[in-house]
Design an enzyme around this catalytic site. Structure first.
Site, PDB file in Angstrom:
ATOM      1  N   CYS A 145     -11.315   1.614  -2.392  1.00  0.00           N
ATOM      2  CA  CYS A 145     -11.939   2.906  -2.073  1.00  0.00           C
ATOM      3  C   CYS A 145     -11.100   3.670  -1.052  1.00  0.00           C
ATOM      4  O   CYS A 145     -11.128   3.374   0.143  1.00  0.00           O
ATOM      5  CB  CYS A 145     -13.352   2.692  -1.523  1.00  0.00           C
ATOM      6  SG  CYS A 145     -14.204   4.233  -1.101  1.00  0.00           S
ATOM      7  N   CYS A 148     -13.145   5.540   1.574  1.00  0.00           N
ATOM      8  CA  CYS A 148     -13.663   4.646   2.621  1.00  0.00           C
ATOM      9  C   CYS A 148     -12.584   4.241   3.623  1.00  0.00           C
ATOM     10  O   CYS A 148     -12.831   4.213   4.832  1.00  0.00           O
ATOM     11  CB  CYS A 148     -14.247   3.383   1.987  1.00  0.00           C
ATOM     12  SG  CYS A 148     -15.401   3.647   0.636  1.00  0.00           S
ATOM     13  N   ASP A 149     -11.413   3.904   3.121  1.00  0.00           N
ATOM     14  CA  ASP A 149     -10.414   3.231   3.953  1.00  0.00           C
ATOM     15  C   ASP A 149      -9.116   4.000   4.178  1.00  0.00           C
ATOM     16  O   ASP A 149      -8.258   3.542   4.940  1.00  0.00           O
ATOM     17  CB  ASP A 149     -10.066   1.873   3.319  1.00  0.00           C
ATOM     18  CG  ASP A 149     -11.275   0.969   3.204  1.00  0.00           C
ATOM     19  OD1 ASP A 149     -12.148   1.038   4.092  1.00  0.00           O
ATOM     20  OD2 ASP A 149     -11.364   0.212   2.222  1.00  0.00           O
TER      21      ASP A 149
END
Length: 321
Positions: A145, A148-149
């Site tokens: 992701c 997300c990261d």
């Protein structure tokens, strides 16, 4: 075998969606019961709490300016649900019967409950490459992701694997943050839509390795340092220096239990009525990543969990329950 019980709301699955649904249902005095899930033979890494349980720092969930780990965030969700009286079973559901109400739900331990409504929040599982070193460096370089990261890789070299819309989106998103993106694809043409292809191909910070596959993820005690990439036509391998590897070959919604029972999209995600969480069976609702192939974020999952609880509550009122 345990005695059957009739619930007002039974939630299958946990994570941000399931626990948020439980919080709202419990506060509405619906006394929800949650089957939080756990490992299976097919998915030994699956744990209660969903994909956040294998996420280290969560920096984009509102209310946590100093960041919070995924497991800690899910622990707080769970405790909040329990505070309002939610009963949580840390096990999987193995059978459902939605042919008549109250619905029948059976767990792996043999516990059977009947329920006036069911909320499904079983989530989705990222597809991984299955190569050497991948598991060792998950959350230490390997991710599924970018949203997300991606922020953890500012001004660094990263690799994206895939050839569809998701891979193009991930690469384009990362190009705004990182130093350079190398996109590795098994073929010499992309499956992505023309618009997404053109966007990635024209980006000066994205380069492509065609007819190639990642064979091994390399690293040290600090994290990932690179990946061995093999050309599938020539057989030649090279070590590509990178601190991040984003696997973008898709997700599989956890809908095995509902095959042939609930309507799904061609991709396997549960169909819900637009603007609601209602499925094709009255009284059965779906929220979170099991019905969302687009956003796939903790906060959107939590939002649909809230919607599902409210939808269930209002449906019960409509039915005179």
């Amino acid at each position: 075998m345990a005695e059957e019980k009739i619930n007002k709301v039974t939630i299958i699955g946990s994570g941000p969606a399931g626990y948020t649904a439980a919080i709202y249902a419990a506060r509405a005095n619906l006394e929800p019961v949650v089957f939080a899930g756990g490992p299976t033979l097919e998915h030994p890494q699956r744990v209660p709490g969903g994909q956040l349980m294998v996420t280290t720092d969560v920096e984009n969930y509102p209310g946590f300016p100093e960041a919070i780990t995924g497991p800690e965030l899910m622990e707080r969700f769970q405790k909040q649900a329990e505070r309002f009286g939610t009963v949580i079973h840390m096990e999987n559901v193995v059978k459902v019967d939605f042919s008549q109400r109250p619905f029948l739900i059976e767990s792996e331990s043999g516990l059977k409950v009947r329920s006036e409504t069911v909320i499904i929040s079983t989530g989705a599982t990222a597809k991984w490459l299955g190569v050497k070193g991948e598991d060792s460096f998950k959350n230490r370089g390997v991710s599924a992701c970018a949203t997300c990261d991606g922020a953890f890789f500012k001004n660094q070299e990263v690799i994206v694997v895939g050839g569809g819309d998701t891979a193009m989106e991930e690469a384009t998103y990362l190009a705004k943050i990182v130093k350079h993106v190398t996109l590795v694809h098994r073929r010499d043409t992309l499956r992505a839509s023309k618009v997404m292809q053109e966007r990635a191909l024209k980006n000066p910070k994205i380069s492509f390795l065609w007819n190639s596959a990642v064979e091994e993820v390399m690293g040290d005690t600090k994290g990932m340092t690179g990946a061995v990439v093999r050309n599938l036509k020539t057989g030649d391998s090279q070590l590509l220096a990178a601190t991040g590897l984003f696997v973008a070959i898709g997700h599989t919604p956890n809908t095995e239990l509902f095959q042939g029972i609930l309507e799904t999209h061609q991709s396997g995600y549960l169909k819900t009525v637009p603007g609601s969480t209602r499925t094709n069976i009255p009284g059965v609702f779906a929220c979170g990543d099991v019905q969302d192939s687009y956003y796939r974020q903790a906060i959107t999952a939590a939002g649909t969990g809230c919607m599902a609880a409210i939808d269930a509550e209002r449906w019960l009122i409509e039915e005179g329950e």
